[in-house]
Write a protein that holds these residues in place. Sequence first.
Motif, mmCIF file in Angstrom:
data_model
loop_
_atom_site.group_PDB
_atom_site.id
_atom_site.type_symbol
_atom_site.label_atom_id
_atom_site.label_comp_id
_atom_site.label_asym_id
_atom_site.label_seq_id
_atom_site.Cartn_x
_atom_site.Cartn_y
_atom_site.Cartn_z
ATOM 1 N N PHE A 23 0.503 -0.844 0.037
ATOM 2 C CA PHE A 23 0.026 0.303 0.301
ATOM 3 C C PHE A 23 0.483 0.927 0.510
ATOM 4 N N ILE A 59 -1.103 -1.258 -4.244
ATOM 5 C CA ILE A 59 -2.006 -0.621 -3.898
ATOM 6 C C ILE A 59 -2.077 0.818 -3.405
ATOM 7 N N ILE A 131 -8.313 5.128 -5.473
ATOM 8 C CA ILE A 131 -7.943 4.232 -5.748
ATOM 9 C C ILE A 131 -7.142 4.049 -6.504
ATOM 10 N N LEU A 133 -4.738 0.951 -9.005
ATOM 11 C CA LEU A 133 -4.020 -0.988 -8.830
ATOM 12 C C LEU A 133 -3.422 -0.974 -10.039
ATOM 13 N N CYS A 144 -16.044 -1.695 -6.655
ATOM 14 C CA CYS A 144 -14.878 -0.559 -6.354
ATOM 15 C C CYS A 144 -15.758 -0.074 -6.200
#
Length: 222
Positions: A23, A59, A131, A133, A144
């Motif tokens: 993260f 992430i 967010i 990815l 999401c």
Amino acid sequence: TFVPLCGRFCTFNLLIGNSMLHFIVWYAPTTGHTATERQNSLDKLDGLINDCPNNHLLIVMGDANAAIGPYSPLDNVCGKLGNPAENGPGINLRALLAMQNLYAPVTRYTQTITGTWHHPQSNTLHQCDNIFLRWDDRRAVRKCWNSMMLTSTNHYSMRLQIDLSKISPPPKTLRSQRTVLDYDAFFTTELAAHTSAALLREIKPQLRPISMQNLEEVLACT
């Protein structure tokens, strides 16, 4: 492993079964900060993304203070269901995301709440929290979405569901998987030059038989 880096970044790893999640949590400077401060923050984010091993699920999450805009066929960053708002910081962030082959999964699902923050003057809802990815890990995302506020704040929260069994194996090199963009159509001149210089630094060791002077001339004209 939790690593607080500064007032705007922290990283941590989370091992779930055989999968390592990496993260990066980021609080970007607002539009009230200088362009230099915002660019320095993007450069720091770029470095942290590069530091993430390819076999970890990356992430990136947090308050990006940027509106990255609508769907475009020039990159994979945004789907067709995202908030279409766009601003200057969002354009620069989107260019970085495209170069790093990251995407915003929230833009690929129909949203009941179409943003995470109300502008105090216009009351327009913006997707300034996000967010991101890797595009190669998109099959692991189940959903999401924006959700209700968890605490007393003026930001909505975000939720992400992932299936760790569907994480793609890492590519041989991350750079080899990145999308080639039309700089004239998408990048600002300054950002294109910055990106070309970054690409040149990475591909120089692999192109020794080619005249580096000629390669630099080609990239300078891109």
